[in-house]
Design an enzyme around this catalytic site. Structure first.
Site, PDB file in Angstrom:
ATOM      1  N   ASN A 146      46.819  -0.888  23.807  1.00 26.52           N
ATOM      2  CA  ASN A 146      45.410  -1.131  23.517  1.00 26.52           C
ATOM      3  C   ASN A 146      45.252  -2.279  22.524  1.00 26.52           C
ATOM      4  O   ASN A 146      44.898  -3.391  22.912  1.00 26.52           O
ATOM      5  CB  ASN A 146      44.763   0.152  22.988  1.00 26.52           C
ATOM      6  CG  ASN A 146      43.256   0.034  22.881  1.00 26.52           C
ATOM      7  OD1 ASN A 146      42.693  -1.042  22.968  1.00 26.52           O
ATOM      8  ND2 ASN A 146      42.589   1.161  22.697  1.00 26.52           N
ATOM      9  N   ASP A 147      45.549  -2.025  21.264  1.00 25.83           N
ATOM     10  CA  ASP A 147      45.297  -3.045  20.244  1.00 25.83           C
ATOM     11  C   ASP A 147      46.067  -4.341  20.499  1.00 25.83           C
ATOM     12  O   ASP A 147      45.581  -5.422  20.206  1.00 25.83           O
ATOM     13  CB  ASP A 147      45.655  -2.495  18.857  1.00 25.83           C
ATOM     14  CG  ASP A 147      44.805  -1.275  18.498  1.00 25.83           C
ATOM     15  OD1 ASP A 147      43.645  -1.240  18.941  1.00 25.83           O
ATOM     16  OD2 ASP A 147      45.317  -0.384  17.807  1.00 25.83           O
TER      17      ASP A 147
END
Lengths: 107, 477
Positions: free
Chosen positions: B403-404
């Site tokens: 994600n990040d």
């Protein structure tokens, strides 16, 4: 004073030795250095030699057991992690013969 | 029995004598060589074995020292420790490796603190003032060892999912921590001043305060930052071991502990840099959760959701596919299933590569380890800097549980908490498939615009299940 000298020099060796390392090896290297500080187990061996009462026997034995877990577990896990890399090491590893040469002049 | 055995004279080396010193020098030279070899892929395994040899020499030398006794207890401690270490290392799953390192680091710290306590009791029992060049290292190693033991245990519990990975903040935490630290320092100073007859009660109080501090410092840190924390605690334990060496006048402990302390510090800084964070920021900001609710974009935005079959079609008719693994892959144990997808694609002539972000997963190199376990060829693992320029030419980027590390806010939004963090630029690829269980934010606790891009398709599923289904679907095409 000698001990301080040794300490400072060892610190510089630590900084230098790890200055260049691919990210892939960060985890195994952390695990390996983790195992090396298990050397504190030697302190357990020394203090249990002059332990004088049951509490000190218990403290010393736990310290030795803890330190040994740190050493044995740390090195074995590092070996397992690295085993996964080397099993499929690059088939064309032209640099395989070089590390010995460049390691010697830095050592 | 222990006392009877302790009379056995194995003692052949004088502590601090030439023989012991020479053997210790051999031992720590092997450590330095081992760590140095550990920084090259081709020599790393050999480096580890060299360090093992160094440790064997260091232990054997110490056992031969004059004054070593209580052999029954020594053998018992060694046997218990070795058995636990061997069994734990063989049984641990590759995904659980980060918390295993945390646990090993913790017991090391615990050993340091216990040795300090024993050394203090020994000093008191001699009935003379404890020299400050012994007492100060004892107090230092007690505090750091205790912090490291408890901090590592919390890190273990978080990574193992025993306690929530999100930051647990207590109101006024910084003040409590500061007061604890002041109290610990004050206790140590009073012990050092009263070195003629230091109070064991104060020592134990300081030991407990350090334990509480270790808990409180690590509890508010989010799961994503744990690798940096473990690495930092690793360096701490190294320094504490060096302090034990000062107290016991043992040169092997001083060198090996310092080596770990300084190399561990460098490693910690490298990890923090890869996340564009400072170590201080990680320790004190409690970032990773605070902005999660408040900073997130609350409005409903449309996302494109697809199933395994559609994903299979997109992949099968692509020319080039890049797989971006993240922690979700590790949690779901999806590495073998992903390898199956890659195999199916390669059978069809699709070029497949894996883009490895330096901090994907819970530790640098975590993804490499997992994918290596699934027999992914080493040359398919591409580093971020290497693969980013190829992204615009990539047909499909598949984000698996990451994600990040693929959040375009890092380069587009200067106000984002992750602004400036290098990312894998999957948004440059022609199409993106994100396999993820939900739209929930990653560990940085911030929304990801990537999910709402028109060329992004979301496949909401467990990574392993989704990958298995996609592989089956591609096989049927």
């Amino acid at each position: 004073m000698t001990e301080i000298t040794i300490f400072v020099l060892a610190a510089f060796v630590g900084f230098e030795v790890i200055s260049k390392v691919p990210t892939t090896l960060h985890t195994p290297l952390m695990s390996q250095t983790n195992a090396i500080h298990g050397i504190v187990m030697l302190g357990g061996l020394i203090v249990i030699g002059h332990a004088g009462d049951p509490l000190e026997y218990v403290i010393g034995t736990i310290a030795i057991a803890f330190g040994t877990i740190n050493i044995v577990g740390g090195f074995m896990v590092t070996d397992r992690i690295l085993g996964m890399f080397t099993r499929k090491a690059k088939p064309s590893a032209p640099s395989a013969s070089r590390p010995g040469a460049d390691g010697s002049d830095k050592g | 029995m222990a006392t009877a055995l302790s009379q056995m004279p194995l003692a052949v080396l004088d502590p601090g004598g030439a023989g012991a010193t020479a053997l210790y020098i051999v031992a720590f030279s092997l450590f330095i060589l081992g760590v140095r070899r550990g920084t090259h892929p081709t020599t790393a395994k050999q480096g580890n074995l060299i360090a093992v040899a160094g440790m064997a020499i260091a232990v054997a030398t110490t056992l031969l020292l004059d004054g070593i006794g209580n052999w029954g207890l020594i053998v018992g401690g060694l046997a218990i420790g070795a058995a636990v270490g061997v069994i734990a290392s063989i049984r641990v799953q590759m995904t659980a490796m980060p918390q295993m390192v945390a646990l090993y680091n913790g017991v090391g710290g615990g050993a340091v603190a216990l040795i300090a306590w024993s050394e203090l009791r020994h000093g008191i029992s001699l009935g003379e003032a404890i020299p400050l060049d012994t007492l100060i290292p004892v107090l230092f190693s007690m505090v750091i060892g205790s912090v490291s033991f408890w901090g590592s245990n919390i890190a273990f519990a978080k990574l193992q999912g025993l306690i929530p990975t999100r930051p647990l903040a207590v109101p006024g935490q910084q003040v409590v921590n500061a007061l604890l630290l002041i109290g610990i320092v004050a206790a140590c100073v009073s012990l050092a001043i009263d070195n003629g007859d230091p109070s064991q009660a104060i020592f134990i109080a300081a030991l407990i305060a350090a334990a509480v501090l270790g808990n409180l410092v690590v509890l508010p840190i989010g799961g994503a930052d744990m690798p940096v924390v473990i690495s930092l605690l690793n360096a701490f334990t190294g320094i504490a071991a060096a302090a034990t060496g000062f107290a016991l006048d043992n040169v092997a402990l001083i060198v090996a502990g310092t080596l770990v302390g300084s190399s561990g510090t460098i490693l910690t800084m490298k990890m923090a840099t890869a996340m564009n964070r400072s170590v201080a920021n990680i320790l004190f900001a409690g970032f990773g959760g605070a902005p999660a609710g408040a900073g997130g974009v609350a409005e409903e935005r449309p996302v494109t959701s697809i199933g395994a079959q559609d994903a299979a079609i997109k992949l099968a008719y692509a020319d080039s596919v890049v797989i971006v693994p993240g922690y979700g892959l590790a949690v779901a144990q999806a590495q073998h299933a992903i390898k199956e997808v890659a195999d199916e694609l390669e059978k069809r002539g699709v070029g497949v590569g894996y883009a490895i972000h330096p901090v994907a997963g819970r530790m640098p190199g975590h993804m490499n380890v997992l994918l290596a376990e699934a027999d992914v060829p080493y040359e398919q693992l591409r580093e971020m800097e290497e693969i980013n320029p190829e992204m615009p030419r990539t047909d499909v980027a598949v984000v698996v549980g990451a994600n990040d590390v693929v959040n375009p806010a890092a380069k587009n939004d200067p106000d984002s908490p992750i602004a400036g963090m290098p990312i894998i630029e999957v948004d440059e690829a022609r199409q993106v498939i994100v396999i993820k269980r939900s739209l929930s934010p990653g560990f940085a606790g911030i929304d990801n615009d990537l999910f709402y891009e028109p060329n992004t398709s979301m496949l909401f599923a467990d990574a392993k299940q989704a990958a298995t289904e996609i592989a089956a679907e591609i096989g049927q095409l």
